[in-house]
Every structure is written in C-alpha cells, then in structure tokens.
Write an enzyme that holds these catalytic residues in place. Sequence first.
Site, short mmCIF file in Angstrom:
data_model
loop_
_atom_site.label_atom_id
_atom_site.label_comp_id
_atom_site.label_asym_id
_atom_site.label_seq_id
_atom_site.Cartn_x
_atom_site.Cartn_y
_atom_site.Cartn_z
N HIS A 3 0.82 -0.98 -0.05
CA HIS A 3 0.13 0.00 0.04
C HIS A 3 0.88 1.40 -0.02
O HIS A 3 1.58 1.59 0.98
CB HIS A 3 -0.93 0.24 1.17
CG HIS A 3 -1.71 -1.34 1.34
ND1 HIS A 3 -3.14 -1.12 0.81
CD2 HIS A 3 -1.43 -2.49 1.87
CE1 HIS A 3 -3.46 -2.51 1.28
NE2 HIS A 3 -2.65 -3.00 1.79
N GLU A 46 -7.08 -12.79 5.83
CA GLU A 46 -6.10 -12.09 6.58
C GLU A 46 -6.50 -12.18 8.11
O GLU A 46 -6.05 -13.07 8.94
CB GLU A 46 -5.89 -10.46 6.40
CG GLU A 46 -4.71 -9.87 7.10
CD GLU A 46 -4.55 -8.42 6.84
OE1 GLU A 46 -5.63 -7.74 6.28
OE2 GLU A 46 -3.65 -7.56 7.35
N ASP A 54 2.62 -2.72 4.55
CA ASP A 54 2.69 -1.33 4.94
C ASP A 54 4.09 -1.23 5.65
O ASP A 54 4.14 -0.98 6.98
CB ASP A 54 1.72 -0.92 5.82
CG ASP A 54 0.35 -1.21 5.22
OD1 ASP A 54 -0.30 -0.26 4.53
OD2 ASP A 54 -0.31 -2.00 5.47
N1 ADE Z 1 -4.66 -1.21 4.19
C1 ADE Z 1 -3.68 -1.16 4.50
N2 ADE Z 1 -3.15 -2.27 4.87
C2 ADE Z 1 -4.01 -3.41 5.04
C3 ADE Z 1 -4.04 -4.74 5.50
N3 ADE Z 1 -2.86 -5.31 5.88
N4 ADE Z 1 -5.55 -5.08 5.30
C4 ADE Z 1 -6.33 -4.50 5.12
N5 ADE Z 1 -6.16 -3.05 4.52
C5 ADE Z 1 -4.84 -2.52 4.44
ZN ZN Z 2 -2.45 -5.25 2.51
#
Ligand code: ADE
Ligand code: ZN
Length: 341
Positions: free
Chosen positions: A20, A201, A280
């Site tokens: 991201h 996730e 991230d």
């Molecule tokens: N936005 C940024 N990182 C994310 C993640 N790991 N899962 C969901 N949305 C996100």
């Molecule tokens: Zn992500």
Amino acid sequence: MTRPIESFIRNLPKAELHLHIEGTLEPELMFRLAERNRITLPFASLDEVRAAYQFSDLQSFLDIYYQGMQVLIEEEDFYDLAIAYFERAHADQIRHCELFFDPQGHTERGIPFKTVISGLRRAQDEARERLGISSGLILCFLRHLSAESALATLEEALPYREWLLGVGLDSSESGHPPVKFEAVFERARQEGLLPVAHAGEEGPPSYIWEALDLLKVLRIDHGVRCLEDERLVARLAAEKVPLTVCPLSNVKLRVFDTMARHNLKELLRCELCVTVNSDDPAYFGGYLTENFLAVQRALGLGFTEIRQLADNGFRASFLGEREKGELLDEVRHYCAGFPQD
Ligand code: ADE
Ligand code: ZN
C-alpha cells in the site's frame, strides 16, 4: 559475518505485489509534509510516532494508517511519497511492483482523485526511467465504506483508465465480506481492470471463496487463513491462485504470535503459489528484503525455497509473458552462483 543466504536474499531480483503506497509513509516524511501543509500532528516527536506503532489487530493499525495519510494534500506530496518508496525498492533489488492505493482515503478528505493519481504516476515514470523499475497501480476500494461509494470511486477513476492495472479490496475485513462489492468488481472487470482482493487475513476462509467465486479475483492478498479449509487449499493449488503473503505485517497485526509460528512454510508445502511482500513497511518494521530475511531466519528456509518465492513473485505478477520470462531468466542466472539445497 553475513551469512551466505543473507547476501543471497539481499541481491536477489524481486517483485513486490502487495504494497500500500500510503503504508510507506515514514515518520520523517510525515513530519516534513505536515510542516509543509501546516497540519498539526498528534505526535510531538519521531519517537512518539514510532511508540504509537504498537498494534493489537488490523483495526488498531488502520486507525493510525488513515490518520497518517492526512498529511498528503498536494500532487507533490503523492510524488514524494512514491519516489521515496521506489528508491527503497531499488535498494531491495525490486524489478517490478504492483502498488495499491486507497483513493477514498483522500477523496473523502476533499483531495481530488486527479491530484492523487498524477503524483503517483509521475513517480512511476521516473522510477522506470531512472531506476529501471516497472510498476502498475491497483485501485483499492475501502471495504468499510459502502458499495455505492466504491462504484462512485470507480467512475471517478475511469478517465484515468490507462494509468490503472487493476482493482483491489482492502481495509477492515471482518464484517465486510467480498459479496458487498460484487457489482463494482463486475464493472471494473468489464473495463479490463484486473481484480484482486484482501481475504483471509483476519476474515474466514469463506471470504476467500467469495473473492474467487463472486469477485473473480486473480490473486488473493494475504489468504493465510486458507489452511483452515482443505477444499479451499486444493482449489487454490489446482488453479494456481497466487497468495500475496506479508510476513512482518502478519506478526505485527497478531495474525500469528511470532514469526516462528507463521504458516508460510506450510503454504509452500501445500504447493500454493506463495509470494512474499511488505504490505505497509513504514508501519511494520521492514521493506521487502527484511520480510524475506525474517521468514528465512524464523522458518529456516533454504536457497531453493527462497528462490521459489522470488520466482513466484514474477510468475504471479500481471506482467506480459515476455517480461516475466526475462525476469525469471535474471533470477535463474543470479541463482546459478549459489548452492542448490
Ligand atoms: N490497508 C493497508 N494495509 C492493509 C491490510 N494489511 N489489510 C487490510 N487493509 C489494509
Ligand atoms: Zn494489504
């Protein structure tokens, strides 16, 4: 002394498929942009920012992530953010990346879509010319917002269709199943945008099924919870659906207690197309090389497994067959100088 496998990982040609761009906002740049745009941050120092990066789950991270991105106002800010990432990607030997961006995180604050995409695009052009990194943009819909908002965002983006590679789905997973976005994904696919989605996730395996069956995604972002469902694993393996796994993210957001408990090795054993990515990195403590090093160390991965992960990154990318072949050749040549285990 540097271990041989560590130098192997550092110089290995890589692809990044789950990043991201707003998640690459380092605290130093956050402070610089806050000053430039006369925004008051709720942190007095860089140390205070870093101390705030203790997360208990996905939502506790997202709260800070959306707050951080508020310093991004002008086109130049988006350019500065992305070019700083590309410089790091270059140092990590990344040859190709497919970047997520979250336009609704900006348009909801009154920043025009054009401002966001123009800054990112300028950095992409420079990265290709100056750093030799190819890249594509994947527009993510925020799943905690409505389906109507996602559709309006897609319409706003379509004048820039040629600058987009695909669409994705991110943000708070639990309680926001993929089915909510079936219509907008259908519309995006009609436009030739390539669909991916975060699923499995924090959310259950059923969200992965939905992403495959309803959104018709070509990759699953994360997907680590697939191991809870044998039939799903068999399908992912048979259809060679890539998983973009993000090890440091998973540990920081407590999907796994420790890296030693991460299921990446088990996913590989199930013959899934696993790739390693950084999600991230400004928030999770490391860019792509650090993700490779962390899983290698904790799970004792060998040269062959690391190479498999790098190959998978290029195979799972949305590059054309010729470019994929060239990059896979580069990996093959590079690996010839190292042991096969
Ligand atoms: N936005 C940024 N990182 C994310 C993640 N790991 N899962 C969901 N949305 C996100
Ligand atoms: Zn992500």
